[in-house]
Each structure stands twice: as structure tokens, then as C-alpha cells.
Design a protein around this motif. Structure first.
Motif, PDB file in Angstrom:
ATOM      1  N   GLU A  67      50.947  38.641   6.383  1.00 37.44           N
ATOM      2  CA  GLU A  67      52.073  37.656   6.027  1.00 37.44           C
ATOM      3  C   GLU A  67      53.179  38.376   5.399  1.00 37.44           C
ATOM      4  O   GLU A  67      53.172  39.568   5.222  1.00 37.44           O
ATOM      5  CB  GLU A  67      51.565  36.729   4.973  1.00 37.44           C
ATOM      6  N   LEU A 109      57.651  41.582   7.366  1.00 34.06           N
ATOM      7  CA  LEU A 109      56.501  42.204   6.828  1.00 34.06           C
ATOM      8  C   LEU A 109      56.482  43.094   5.688  1.00 34.06           C
ATOM      9  O   LEU A 109      55.671  43.267   4.687  1.00 34.06           O
ATOM     10  CB  LEU A 109      55.462  42.721   7.863  1.00 34.06           C
ATOM     11  N   ASN A 131      47.385  37.867  13.397  1.00 34.91           N
ATOM     12  CA  ASN A 131      46.539  37.160  12.540  1.00 34.91           C
ATOM     13  C   ASN A 131      45.210  36.966  13.509  1.00 34.91           C
ATOM     14  O   ASN A 131      44.155  36.792  12.911  1.00 34.91           O
ATOM     15  CB  ASN A 131      46.992  35.739  12.107  1.00 34.91           C
ATOM     16  N   GLY A 158      57.428  34.843  13.217  1.00 34.78           N
ATOM     17  CA  GLY A 158      56.373  33.849  12.794  1.00 34.78           C
ATOM     18  C   GLY A 158      55.216  33.798  13.941  1.00 34.78           C
ATOM     19  O   GLY A 158      54.156  33.968  13.666  1.00 34.78           O
ATOM     20  N   LYS A 192      44.037  38.281   9.216  1.00 30.58           N
ATOM     21  CA  LYS A 192      44.046  37.017   8.949  1.00 30.58           C
ATOM     22  C   LYS A 192      44.895  36.867   7.595  1.00 30.58           C
ATOM     23  O   LYS A 192      45.753  35.835   7.351  1.00 30.58           O
ATOM     24  CB  LYS A 192      42.858  36.089   8.589  1.00 30.58           C
ATOM     25  N   SER A 193      44.953  37.922   6.776  1.00 35.22           N
ATOM     26  CA  SER A 193      45.838  37.992   5.627  1.00 35.22           C
ATOM     27  C   SER A 193      47.349  38.462   5.714  1.00 35.22           C
ATOM     28  O   SER A 193      47.972  38.529   4.820  1.00 35.22           O
ATOM     29  CB  SER A 193      44.974  38.569   4.322  1.00 35.22           C
ATOM     30  N   ILE A 240      53.338  36.966  13.873  1.00 38.60           N
ATOM     31  CA  ILE A 240      52.130  37.257  12.913  1.00 38.60           C
ATOM     32  C   ILE A 240      51.277  36.448  13.378  1.00 38.60           C
ATOM     33  O   ILE A 240      50.119  36.729  13.056  1.00 38.60           O
ATOM     34  CB  ILE A 240      53.047  36.833  11.451  1.00 38.60           C
TER      35      ILE A 240
END
Length: 172
Positions: free
Chosen positions: A158, A123, A98, A91, A155-156, A94
Motif C-alpha cells: 500500500e 509506494l 495485491n 491504485g 496483500k499488504s 496496487i
């Protein structure tokens, strides 16, 4: 660069480290690690990707791995040494990804396990060929890397939105 073009991410675990009497952060590469880092660099260069950015942990073993690997590249990307990668959870990794600027198309992240392996698993929503099977069979040993693609902005990025395209680990 259009966001419709897949972004490429190489998640690269540092090569085999030595265990001298130093703090974990300062552990250098072992001789085998130096050889494997260069081999991984050649294999990453063989993908033909011209990376825009490298995000590297500040730990000695990751910096040494990157120095030996990038020497094999035809083009050296901008390198940012990021303290948050050391001991980061998937996390947290990520969150670092991001923050990547939109003009960066392809990047390599050089870090540590269990974060790099966990990030790859989290991912990866799809995979090509036998890449996932090889990853599941080998795990994420020192100097291994995974190549993922992602269609969207940084930014997307996830869980589940990337495709595992390739996986490589040095032979044992």
C-alpha cells in the motif's frame, strides 16, 4: 520464503514507441525504443535478481519492450500479460499487485505512464542513496525503471510501505 525477507519489485515503463496510424494499444516500439529496451534489460539483469514473475500490459509496445529486455536475463520468469495494466492508475496497479501469490518473491511490472511513475511515488516511503533525487530530476522517461523493496505480503502492499533502492533511465 519468509515474509520477513524483503520482496523486490521492478516498475518498468515501456521503451519509446513509434506513432504510426494505429490505435494507441497497438503502437510498436521506435528504433530507439528497441535499443533502450535491451539496455534496460541488461541493467535490470545486473541487479542479480532472479524474478519469479513478470506482469506485462497487453499493449504492443510493452510486450515488445519486455521481449527485448528479458532476452538479457539469465533466467526468464513466468510472464502474465494483464489487460488491467494498460492505462491503469496507481491504485489499479496496487490492486493487481495485491493479487500476487505469496510464493512470488520478486517481480517486474511492465507498464505505462503516468501509472508507473505515480505508483513509484505512492509506494515509496523511503529511499536509498540518491535514487529518489535521480527519479525526481529525470521523471520516468521511456524505458526507465525503479527497483523497490517491500517487507510484507503482496496483500499488504500500500502507499508508503516500500523503499526505493535503485532507479535507472536511459541517457538522452
Amino acid at each position: 520464503m519468509s515474509v520477513a525477507e524483503p520482496r523486490r519489485i521492478v516498475l518498468f515503463r515501456h521503451a519509446k514507441a513509434d506513432w504510426p496510424q494505429v490505435t494507441d494499444h497497438e503502437r510498436p516500439l521506435a528504433e530507439r525504443g528497441r535499443l533502450d529496451a535491451a539496455a534496460a534489460g541488461r541493467r535490470i539483469a545486473d541487479t542479480g535478481i532472479s524474478f519469479d514473475l513478470a506482469l506485462c500490459s497487453t499493449a504492443t509496445r510493452t510486450r515488445e519492450t519486455w521481449k527485448l529486455a528479458v532476452h538479457e536475463f539469465p533466467h526468464r520468469p513466468k510472464t502474465v500479460y494483464e489487460e488491467r495494466i494498460y492505462e491503469a492508475s496507481p491504485g489499479e496497479l496496487i490492486a493487481v499487485l495485491n493479487e500476487t501469490p505469496d510464493d512470488v518473491h520478486d517481480l517486474v511490472l511492465i507498464g505505462h505512464n503516468p501509472g508507473i511513475h505515480g505508483l513509484t511515488d505512492i509506494l515509496c516511503g523511503e529511499s536509498e542513496g540518491d535514487a529518489r533525487e535521480r527519479l525526481d530530476r529525470r521523471g520516468f522517461p521511456a524505458a526507465a525503471f525503479a527497483l523497490l523493496t517491500h517487507e510484507g505480503s503482496w496483500k499488504s502492499l500500500e502507499p508508503g510501505v516500500a523503499r526505493l533502492v535503485d532507479y535507472w533511465a536511459p541517457s538522452e
